[in-house]
Design a protein around this motif. Structure first.
Motif, PDB file in Angstrom:
ATOM      1  N   HIS A  83      35.000  50.016  38.290  1.00  0.00           N
ATOM      2  CA  HIS A  83      35.793  48.807  37.725  1.00  0.00           C
ATOM      3  C   HIS A  83      36.648  48.342  39.531  1.00  0.00           C
ATOM      4  N   LEU A 109      35.506  46.308  41.633  1.00  0.00           N
ATOM      5  CA  LEU A 109      35.023  44.961  40.997  1.00  0.00           C
ATOM      6  C   LEU A 109      36.244  44.157  41.594  1.00  0.00           C
ATOM      7  N   GLU A 140      36.064  42.893  45.497  1.00  0.00           N
ATOM      8  CA  GLU A 140      34.851  41.898  45.167  1.00  0.00           C
ATOM      9  C   GLU A 140      35.643  41.184  44.431  1.00  0.00           C
ATOM     10  N   TYR A 141      36.905  40.796  43.952  1.00  0.00           N
ATOM     11  CA  TYR A 141      37.319  39.983  43.553  1.00  0.00           C
ATOM     12  C   TYR A 141      38.135  39.242  44.996  1.00  0.00           C
ATOM     13  N   TYR A 151      40.952  37.327  32.309  1.00  0.00           N
ATOM     14  CA  TYR A 151      39.809  36.255  33.267  1.00  0.00           C
ATOM     15  C   TYR A 151      38.518  36.171  32.200  1.00  0.00           C
ATOM     16  N   LYS A 152      38.437  35.181  32.210  1.00  0.00           N
ATOM     17  CA  LYS A 152      37.241  35.014  31.617  1.00  0.00           C
ATOM     18  C   LYS A 152      36.135  34.826  32.519  1.00  0.00           C
ATOM     19  N   ILE A 153      35.969  34.418  33.132  1.00  0.00           N
ATOM     20  CA  ILE A 153      34.909  35.129  34.618  1.00  0.00           C
ATOM     21  C   ILE A 153      33.930  36.222  34.379  1.00  0.00           C
ATOM     22  N   LYS A 154      35.589  37.910  34.502  1.00  0.00           N
ATOM     23  CA  LYS A 154      35.059  39.144  34.175  1.00  0.00           C
ATOM     24  C   LYS A 154      36.302  39.697  33.610  1.00  0.00           C
ATOM     25  N   GLU A 209      36.708  42.163  31.557  1.00  0.00           N
ATOM     26  CA  GLU A 209      36.934  43.741  31.858  1.00  0.00           C
ATOM     27  C   GLU A 209      37.724  43.921  33.172  1.00  0.00           C
ATOM     28  N   LEU A 210      37.607  43.392  33.778  1.00  0.00           N
ATOM     29  CA  LEU A 210      38.146  43.039  35.457  1.00  0.00           C
ATOM     30  C   LEU A 210      39.704  42.272  34.876  1.00  0.00           C
TER      31      LEU A 210
END
Length: 151
Positions: A71, A74, A77-78, A91-94, A96-97
């Motif tokens: 995590h 991730l 990367e964000y 956060y709809k894209i990921k 879990e993030l």
């Protein structure tokens, strides 16, 4: 006790019940239901429908370091993509993030207040998050639509 947990979850947005004198009964009740849930998952034991509605955290152990590292990667990367660590929740894209970010903030707040819970942030994890400029306060102003346009 179910109603108390439901109320706690609505107020705190999580089911990590701190082990305080005033909440001991709820902590014991949650622990008991976690054990029952694990037994249910291992066998075809009793069904516990209410627990699923309040989304109990599975067990009372620290977040696995490897899972946390995934995590954290991730999140880095964000940050590379968006320039900051202000992940919207939800956060709809990921999804879990977004959950990871929210959990880190909750755990940090509890840590600062001296409240010991079954799930905790290590000094090393706090240092890693600080190093990348993680905001411990909810940003509130970040809208997911703004993020979507940047991606």
């Amino acid at each position: 006790m179910y109603e108390e947990l439901k109320s706690f979850q609505q107020k705190n947005k999580h089911t990590i019940v701190p082990e305080t004198v005033t909440m001991k009964q709820l902590v014991y009740w949650v622990d008991e239901h976690r054990r029952e849930y694990r037994a249910y998952m291992d066998t075809t034991g009793c069904r516990i429908r209410k627990r699923k509605r309040v989304q109990l955290t599975e067990e009372r152990i620290p977040l696995k370091r490897s899972e946390w590292n995934i995590h954290f990667q991730l999140l880095m990367e964000y940050k590379e993509t968006c320039g900051d660590c202000n992940v919207p929740v939800p956060y709809k894209i990921k999804p879990e993030l977004g959950k990871f970010v929210r959990t880190q903030r909750v755990l940090y707040k509890l840590r600062k207040e001296g409240i010991h819970t079954w799930l905790m942030l290590s000094d090393e994890q706090v240092d890693h998050l600080d190093e990348i400029g993680f905001s411990w306060l909810e940003t509130g102003g970040v809208q997911e639509e703004d993020i979507d346009r940047d991606l």
